[in-house]
Design a protein around this motif. Structure first.
Motif, PDB file in Angstrom:
ATOM      1  N   GLY A 105       0.761  -1.470   0.064  1.00  0.00           N
ATOM      2  CA  GLY A 105      -0.036  -0.036   0.074  1.00  0.00           C
ATOM      3  C   GLY A 105       0.750   1.225  -0.088  1.00  0.00           C
ATOM      4  O   GLY A 105       1.851   1.369  -0.761  1.00  0.00           O
ATOM      5  N   ASP A 106       0.480   2.177   0.881  1.00  0.00           N
ATOM      6  CA  ASP A 106       1.397   3.405   0.820  1.00  0.00           C
ATOM      7  C   ASP A 106       2.467   3.156   2.002  1.00  0.00           C
ATOM      8  O   ASP A 106       3.238   4.107   2.201  1.00  0.00           O
ATOM      9  CB  ASP A 106       0.466   4.519   1.384  1.00  0.00           C
ATOM     10  CG  ASP A 106      -0.510   5.051   0.521  1.00  0.00           C
ATOM     11  OD1 ASP A 106      -0.222   4.747  -0.656  1.00  0.00           O
ATOM     12  OD2 ASP A 106      -1.519   5.566   1.009  1.00  0.00           O
ATOM     13  N   ARG A 107       2.785   2.062   2.424  1.00  0.00           N
ATOM     14  CA  ARG A 107       3.963   1.892   3.298  1.00  0.00           C
ATOM     15  C   ARG A 107       4.966   1.047   2.863  1.00  0.00           C
ATOM     16  O   ARG A 107       5.162   0.308   1.916  1.00  0.00           O
ATOM     17  CB  ARG A 107       3.465   0.737   4.451  1.00  0.00           C
ATOM     18  CG  ARG A 107       4.353   0.411   5.498  1.00  0.00           C
ATOM     19  CD  ARG A 107       3.721  -0.564   6.358  1.00  0.00           C
ATOM     20  NE  ARG A 107       4.799  -1.400   7.337  1.00  0.00           N
ATOM     21  CZ  ARG A 107       4.696  -2.386   8.021  1.00  0.00           C
ATOM     22  NH1 ARG A 107       3.549  -3.039   7.698  1.00  0.00           N
ATOM     23  NH2 ARG A 107       5.561  -2.663   8.790  1.00  0.00           N
ATOM     24  N   VAL A 108       6.178   1.723   3.107  1.00  0.00           N
ATOM     25  CA  VAL A 108       7.448   1.259   2.602  1.00  0.00           C
ATOM     26  C   VAL A 108       8.053   0.150   3.552  1.00  0.00           C
ATOM     27  O   VAL A 108       8.479   0.694   4.497  1.00  0.00           O
ATOM     28  CB  VAL A 108       8.518   2.158   2.346  1.00  0.00           C
ATOM     29  CG1 VAL A 108       9.809   1.730   1.719  1.00  0.00           C
ATOM     30  CG2 VAL A 108       7.934   3.427   1.359  1.00  0.00           C
ATOM     31  N   LEU A 109       8.043  -1.161   3.060  1.00  0.00           N
ATOM     32  CA  LEU A 109       8.528  -2.207   3.818  1.00  0.00           C
ATOM     33  C   LEU A 109       9.971  -2.140   4.028  1.00  0.00           C
ATOM     34  O   LEU A 109      10.569  -2.430   5.080  1.00  0.00           O
ATOM     35  CB  LEU A 109       7.884  -3.471   3.389  1.00  0.00           C
ATOM     36  CG  LEU A 109       6.666  -3.640   3.371  1.00  0.00           C
ATOM     37  CD1 LEU A 109       6.379  -5.085   2.904  1.00  0.00           C
ATOM     38  CD2 LEU A 109       5.927  -3.544   4.865  1.00  0.00           C
ATOM     39  N   ALA A 110      10.759  -1.838   3.015  1.00  0.00           N
ATOM     40  CA  ALA A 110      12.452  -2.060   2.910  1.00  0.00           C
ATOM     41  C   ALA A 110      12.656  -1.421   1.665  1.00  0.00           C
ATOM     42  O   ALA A 110      11.911  -1.146   0.644  1.00  0.00           O
ATOM     43  CB  ALA A 110      12.555  -3.510   2.908  1.00  0.00           C
ATOM     44  N   LYS A 111      13.924  -0.795   1.827  1.00  0.00           N
ATOM     45  CA  LYS A 111      14.671  -0.159   0.724  1.00  0.00           C
ATOM     46  C   LYS A 111      15.835  -1.009   0.477  1.00  0.00           C
ATOM     47  O   LYS A 111      16.578  -1.132   1.461  1.00  0.00           O
ATOM     48  CB  LYS A 111      14.913   1.381   0.933  1.00  0.00           C
ATOM     49  CG  LYS A 111      13.722   2.085   0.865  1.00  0.00           C
ATOM     50  CD  LYS A 111      14.037   3.688   1.028  1.00  0.00           C
ATOM     51  CE  LYS A 111      12.992   4.481   1.089  1.00  0.00           C
ATOM     52  NZ  LYS A 111      13.123   5.987   1.020  1.00  0.00           N
ATOM     53  N   GLY A 112      16.188  -1.291  -0.684  1.00  0.00           N
ATOM     54  CA  GLY A 112      17.470  -2.092  -1.164  1.00  0.00           C
ATOM     55  C   GLY A 112      18.392  -1.362  -1.457  1.00  0.00           C
ATOM     56  O   GLY A 112      18.703   0.049  -1.241  1.00  0.00           O
ATOM     57  N   THR A 113      19.850  -2.152  -1.700  1.00  0.00           N
ATOM     58  CA  THR A 113      20.949  -1.419  -1.860  1.00  0.00           C
ATOM     59  C   THR A 113      21.359  -1.190  -3.346  1.00  0.00           C
ATOM     60  O   THR A 113      20.634  -1.764  -4.094  1.00  0.00           O
ATOM     61  CB  THR A 113      22.271  -2.164  -1.183  1.00  0.00           C
ATOM     62  OG1 THR A 113      22.068  -3.535  -1.956  1.00  0.00           O
ATOM     63  CG2 THR A 113      21.940  -2.223   0.431  1.00  0.00           C
ATOM     64  N   GLU A 114      22.590  -0.762  -3.859  1.00  0.00           N
ATOM     65  CA  GLU A 114      22.907  -0.902  -5.053  1.00  0.00           C
ATOM     66  C   GLU A 114      22.892  -2.090  -5.831  1.00  0.00           C
ATOM     67  O   GLU A 114      23.092  -2.416  -6.877  1.00  0.00           O
ATOM     68  CB  GLU A 114      24.401  -0.133  -5.264  1.00  0.00           C
ATOM     69  CG  GLU A 114      24.007   1.267  -5.352  1.00  0.00           C
ATOM     70  CD  GLU A 114      23.533   2.188  -6.666  1.00  0.00           C
ATOM     71  OE1 GLU A 114      23.459   1.324  -7.549  1.00  0.00           O
ATOM     72  OE2 GLU A 114      22.849   3.079  -6.276  1.00  0.00           O
ATOM     73  N   SER A 115      23.232  -3.308  -4.867  1.00  0.00           N
ATOM     74  CA  SER A 115      23.321  -4.692  -5.301  1.00  0.00           C
ATOM     75  C   SER A 115      22.099  -5.368  -5.292  1.00  0.00           C
ATOM     76  O   SER A 115      22.007  -6.446  -5.639  1.00  0.00           O
ATOM     77  CB  SER A 115      24.354  -5.559  -4.249  1.00  0.00           C
ATOM     78  OG  SER A 115      23.747  -5.453  -3.152  1.00  0.00           O
ATOM     79  N   GLY A 116      20.949  -4.630  -5.291  1.00  0.00           N
ATOM     80  CA  GLY A 116      19.590  -5.208  -5.411  1.00  0.00           C
ATOM     81  C   GLY A 116      19.337  -6.089  -4.171  1.00  0.00           C
ATOM     82  O   GLY A 116      18.219  -6.863  -4.400  1.00  0.00           O
ATOM     83  N   ASN A 117      19.800  -6.021  -3.059  1.00  0.00           N
ATOM     84  CA  ASN A 117      19.685  -6.912  -1.779  1.00  0.00           C
ATOM     85  C   ASN A 117      18.656  -5.947  -1.064  1.00  0.00           C
ATOM     86  O   ASN A 117      19.276  -4.840  -0.778  1.00  0.00           O
ATOM     87  CB  ASN A 117      20.714  -7.428  -1.401  1.00  0.00           C
ATOM     88  CG  ASN A 117      20.648  -8.341  -0.286  1.00  0.00           C
ATOM     89  OD1 ASN A 117      20.345  -7.850   0.964  1.00  0.00           O
ATOM     90  ND2 ASN A 117      20.509  -9.497  -0.452  1.00  0.00           N
TER      91      ASN A 117
END
Length: 210
Positions: A122-134
């Motif tokens: 929804g409008d909630r960001v659960l996680a943000k990844g890194t440049e390595s896609g992890n």
């Protein structure tokens, strides 16, 4: 000869009582460890009773800790899963995921990474990844639900939140990206206080009659 049987009988009875009593008051902790979100067996789980008794589950999730007290409880430890504390007699231990590690690669390539992906619900960001896609998604209390995986320049994709590891791909798409998040609503402005000049001017006091 018969009196020897009479002499041995009490010892034999006592031995049988101890043996049967021990069998009745002990239990083998025997069963399988299962991922509660996928139903798949989980190998490598450390199971323990007290400080000296334990086992590690096999690739098929099976384990055995023999001759425990009937009321014993077994605890588990496994990275990515929430710990469990269950009765030794249960035939199956179902572990709930605590985190889901996601590796996002570009579709149609040899594991080229998708930089800076995000997981949304929804409008909630659960996680943000890194440049390595992890990225690591904490899935406590939301296991079994879905999340949207998105990144700048890639088509978004919905995934099921289950298990503890996932490798997925996103297709490159010009102009695509994560949906815009709603801006926080501005706080209401306080009503201006009335200006002193705006206060009503008192009229002349009435004259006393002669």
């Amino acid at each position: 000869m018969r009196h020897y049987y009479y002499l041995a009988a009490p010892f034999l009875i006592a031995f049988l009582v101890v043996l049967l009593g021990g069998q009745l008051n002990t239990v083998d902790a025997r069963g399988r460890v299962i991922d509660d979100s996928t139903g798949a067996p989980v190998g490598g789980v450390a199971l323990s009773y007290g400080k000296t008794r334990g086992a590690v589950s096999g690739t098929d999730g099976s384990y055995l800790i023999a001759n425990l007290p009937r009321d014993a409880r077994v605890t588990t430890r496994m990275p990515g899963y929430q710990p469990a504390n269950v009765a030794a007699a249960v035939p199956e231990i179902r572990l709930k995921p605590g985190t889901l590690t996601v590796q996002v690669n570009e579709e149609g390539t040899d594991e080229k990474r998708v930089p800076n992906p995000e997981a949304r619900q929804g409008d909630r960001v659960l996680a943000k990844g890194t440049e390595s896609g992890n990225m690591v998604i904490t899935v406590i209390d939301i296991s079994g639900q879905k999340a949207l995986i998105c990144a700048q320049g890639f088509a978004s994709k919905e995934i099921d939140l289950k298990g503890v590891t996932l490798v997925m791909t996103l297709a490159r798409q010009e102009g695509a990206g994560c949906p815009a998040l709603p801006s926080p609503s501005p706080a209401p402005s306080p009503s201006p206080a009335p200006s002193p000049s705006a206060a009503p001017t008192p009229g002349p006091s009435p004259s006393a009659s002669p």
